[in-house]
Design an enzyme around this catalytic site. Structure first.
Site, PDB file in Angstrom:
ATOM      1  N   GLY A  77       0.769  -1.191   0.062  1.00  0.00           N
ATOM      2  CA  GLY A  77      -0.064   0.014   0.088  1.00  0.00           C
ATOM      3  C   GLY A  77       0.954   1.479   0.180  1.00  0.00           C
ATOM      4  N   ASN A  80      -7.365   3.937   9.803  1.00  0.00           N
ATOM      5  CA  ASN A  80      -6.860   2.639  10.133  1.00  0.00           C
ATOM      6  C   ASN A  80      -7.008   2.679  11.750  1.00  0.00           C
ATOM      7  OD1 ASN A  80      -4.834   5.016   9.845  1.00  0.00           O
ATOM      8  ND2 ASN A  80      -3.648   3.517  10.863  1.00  0.00           N
ATOM      9  N   GLN A 139      -7.749   0.616   4.120  1.00  0.00           N
ATOM     10  CA  GLN A 139      -8.630   0.058   5.083  1.00  0.00           C
ATOM     11  C   GLN A 139      -9.999  -0.062   4.688  1.00  0.00           C
ATOM     12  OE1 GLN A 139      -7.658  -1.139   8.005  1.00  0.00           O
ATOM     13  NE2 GLN A 139      -5.567  -0.479   8.246  1.00  0.00           N
ATOM     14  N   SER A 158      -4.061  -2.490  -0.213  1.00  0.00           N
ATOM     15  CA  SER A 158      -2.980  -3.258   0.261  1.00  0.00           C
ATOM     16  C   SER A 158      -3.698  -4.720   0.402  1.00  0.00           C
ATOM     17  CB  SER A 158      -2.473  -2.835   1.514  1.00  0.00           C
ATOM     18  OG  SER A 158      -1.560  -3.772   2.037  1.00  0.00           O
ATOM     19  N   GLY A 159      -2.805  -5.647  -0.049  1.00  0.00           N
ATOM     20  CA  GLY A 159      -3.425  -7.106  -0.074  1.00  0.00           C
ATOM     21  C   GLY A 159      -3.426  -7.642   1.373  1.00  0.00           C
ATOM     22  N   HIS A 160      -2.609  -7.359   2.182  1.00  0.00           N
ATOM     23  CA  HIS A 160      -2.655  -7.985   3.641  1.00  0.00           C
ATOM     24  C   HIS A 160      -3.559  -7.389   4.505  1.00  0.00           C
ATOM     25  CE1 HIS A 160      -0.138  -5.343   6.406  1.00  0.00           C
ATOM     26  NE2 HIS A 160      -0.128  -4.619   5.314  1.00  0.00           N
ATOM     27  N   THR A 200      10.035  -7.664 -12.154  1.00  0.00           N
ATOM     28  CA  THR A 200       9.112  -8.780 -12.367  1.00  0.00           C
ATOM     29  C   THR A 200       7.935  -8.807 -11.452  1.00  0.00           C
ATOM     30  OG1 THR A 200      10.853  -9.683 -13.373  1.00  0.00           O
ATOM     31  CG2 THR A 200       9.204 -11.351 -12.545  1.00  0.00           C
ATOM     32  N   CYS A 223       3.830   4.606  24.283  1.00  0.00           N
ATOM     33  CA  CYS A 223       4.604   3.392  24.694  1.00  0.00           C
ATOM     34  C   CYS A 223       4.550   2.520  23.618  1.00  0.00           C
ATOM     35  CB  CYS A 223       4.306   2.690  25.990  1.00  0.00           C
ATOM     36  SG  CYS A 223       5.209   3.649  27.313  1.00  0.00           S
TER      37      CYS A 223
END
Lengths: 279, 386
Positions: B72, B151, B179, B199-201, B237, B325
């Protein structure tokens, strides 16, 4: 996920000495909600001046809670002078080490201990944020704190300083100043002192000062009338507070807010301050 | 999966077994290069084109408008740089304060190269002001880049309306829809968007693949120059198995979007209502209705997010936090701060993001187990007393 030692996990999951001591001999408080971690340390002395009981209240991440827990265990049985010899490195070592980016949690422990001892001894508590020249405006870290962290932990890089003190962890504007402090500490030739601009309050200093005015001046007056006031948020000059107790339903609470609270904060902290009530 | 309860699907998702099955032959058996002249490679090329069709379907666009990328972030970077390079005389960029770092940090880096940047602010729900957008567009505005859905909070921007506003002023419009794709119905035939990144994941394909939609006729410059792959729009490729996986994941999302939005939303709503009801001094971050069906971001006053995550971790539950944090920057989430979430809450934010693989039992487990975790941490906190 942070790579915590088993000992850190143990002290986080099974904190020792959590809570407060109602009749504590010394109480030290450092950090703030804005910074993301805060520690309140309590101790009680026996007849020989040794710490018989130490407890903590901590707002913060896993390593902040673990460092607080470890500290209370470490100081038990020590005289105050002995306790003062504990460095942040000792706290980290006790826990089998902390991730580098979390070393500031151990520094917070050491600072709370000092504040509590100063509190017991009746010395003016040197609010660490107000001690020295502020270098990092985002986190209100002074040159004194940075020099000390460099010296005690033998820090070599700017990144180290950020890990140990948080300085430079926000807008990064102060990174060159930290570099200079490092060079100075490492024995490099010290640059000629340039005239300092007039001191301006950093956000952290401002929040600390607002909290102080509220705690020391405003709340006692309100409490006398059965009311109370909490500081909720500070965003630039916009101060959000919450009225409590009798104030909640008091028809004159808005007048209190503007003419009392806001006027005093304008005078003591910044003329641009505006006070609003939490929605 | 084991006993892990995974409520962190806006971070990444499980590869759907059907997706894995689709891509699996293209590692050891059908490993040809789609650019090759022989049939062995050519059959792979045909499969890549099928993936392009499937990806186009979920966006409602033409297959020729899809450029496969590695992620992404690459899609976002390509779109923004293409828009700027194609209009060198225009030096102004508009985006929002709550963008993903893939857009926000690129925009900030471009400022150092002499570009002017307007960052639109958001209100307490994380919503932008369309008036402010209108007022910000200038003669020299090269690009407006606004995410479709956030997100961290799941807040959905009115992208159709935004795209119309930007189009009327003759400015290029890019949206980071990483998202949104698969969760929000998208029909690019009806919305004047020039670039869109996905984005694929985030939708059950593997990590390492994304796509950029480039509307036909929109000026374009490749980010990676080299071979003629992707019709010269992205050299290198093709990551064949990943691209095939992305196509399959898009097909699954397209086929199931309505049904999944119902089931996932029902789980999310139950989690949200359960936690808001069970834990005092808890607020919802993000828009109450204009929100992704899988996302709920809650702030628990007076406790710190990493500590919550660590205790959840003990129960094998995964989620995210916007606390300092966990952000890696010592400062709490830029999204929550832009929304004006007070520090008392910002450090204690937890994002739960669900997927088709969650169950009601997992939701009920969380609603039962989280309140004692918050109570435990509040008991340690110096701020709890009122």
């Amino acid at each position: 996920m942070w790579d915590y030692t088993e000992k850190v996990k143990d002290h986080f999951l099974n904190p020792r000495n959590a809570g407060k001591i109602d009749d504590a001999d010394g109480i030290g408080e450092v950090g703030s909600l804005a910074c993301g971690d805060a520690l309140k340390l309590f101790f009680k002395l026996d007849d020989e001046g040794r710490i018989v009981q130490a407890t903590f209240q901590t707002f913060g991440c896993g390593s902040a809670i673990a460092s607080s827990s470890a500290l209370t265990e470490m100081i038990k049985g020590k005289t105050l002078d002995e306790a003062l010899e504990i460095t942040n490195k000792d706290i980290a070592d006790y826990l089998g080490g902390l991730p580098k980016a979390k070393m500031h949690c151990s520094v917070m422990g050491r600072e709370a201990l000092e504040a509590a001892i100063q509190n017991y001894r009746g010395e003016p508590v040197t609010a660490h944020e107000l001690d020295g020249e502020v270098v990092c405006e985002c986190f209100g870290v002074t040159d004194t704190q940075i020099r000390r962290a460099i010296e005690e932990n033998d820090l070599k890089t700017v990144e180290d300083v950020t890990h140990y003190t948080k300085a430079g962890g926000g807008c990064e504007k102060c990174l060159p100043s930290i570099e200079e402090l490092l060079e100075e500490a490492l024995g490099a030739k010290k640059k000629a002192q340039e005239p300092q601009p007039p001191k301006k309050l950093t956000n952290i200093q401002k929040i600390t000062l607002i909290q102080k005015v509220i705690d020391e001046e405003l709340r006692p007056t309100l409490q006398a009338d059965g009311g109370d006031l909490d500081l909720i948020d500070v965003d630039g000059n916009l101060v959000t507070v919450s009225l409590r107790g009798a104030c909640t339903n008091c028809p004159s609470s808005q007048i209190t807010l503007k003419q009392g609270v806001e006027a005093r904060l304008k005078e003591m902290v910044d003329p641009g301050i505006e006070v609003v009530e939490e929605a | 999966m084991g006993d892990t309860i995974y409520f962190d699907n806006n971070a990444t998702t499980r590869v759907d077994p059907r997706v894995f099955e689709e891509m699996a032959p293209y590692f050891c058996d059908l490993y040809g290069n789609p650019s090759s002249m022989h049939t062995f490679g050519g059959q792979v090329g045909a499969k890549v084109e099928e993936a392009r069709e499937r990806t186009a379907q979920v966006l409602g666009c033409d297959a020729s408008e899809i450029v496969f990328t590695s992620c992404g972030s690459e899609a976002d970077n390509t779109a923004i740089r293409a828009a700027l390079e194609a209009q060198p005389e225009k030096r102004h960029i508009i985006t929002t304060k709550v963008e993903h770092p893939a857009v926000l940090n690129l925009a900030k880096a471009l400022v150092k190269k002499g570009y002017h940047l307007t960052l639109l602010s958001v209100d307490g729900d994380g919503m932008i002001d369309l008036g402010e957008l209108r007022d910000s567009i200038r003669e020299d505005t090269a690009l407006v880049s606004i995410m479709w859905a956030n997100n961290e909070t799941g807040t959905i921007f009115p992208i159709e309306e935004i795209a119309q506003i930007v189009r009327l002023r003759g400015v290029l419009f890019h949206t980071d829809a990483v998202q949104a794709v698969g969760k929000v119905p998208i029909d690019l035939k009806k919305v004047p968007i020039d670039f869109l990144a996905l984005s694929g994941h985030k939708l059950h394909a593997p990590k390492g693949v994304g796509a950029l939609y480039v509307r036909k006729g929109v000026p374009y410059r490749p980010l990676i120059i080299g071979g003629h792959q992707e019709r010269g729009r992205r050299a290198g490729t093709e990551a064949v198995p990943n691209i095939i996986a992305l196509g399959k994941a898009c097909q699954l999302a397209f086929d199931a979007i309505d049904e999944e939005n119902k089931t996932v939303r029902a789980m999310r709503d139950r989690l949200e209502a359960g936690l808001l009801g069970a834990v005092s001094k808890t607020i919802l971050n993000g828009h109450s209705t204009q929100r992704l069906p899988n996302t709920v971001n809650l702030s628990f006053k007076f406790v710190e997010g990493e500590a919550i995550l660590l205790l959840m971790n003990e129960l094998n539950v995964c989620a995210s936090s916007g606390s300092a944090c966990t952000s890696g920057s010592l400062e709490p989430s830029h999204v929550l701060r832009a929304m004006g979430v007070p520090f008392t809450y910002a450090h204690g934010s937890i994002r739960f993001s669900l997927s088709r693989f969650n169950t009601m039992d997992e939701v009920d487990f969380m609603v039962e187990k989280l309140p004692p975790i918050i109570e435990r941490l509040r008991a340690l906190s110096p701020y709890t007393e009122e």
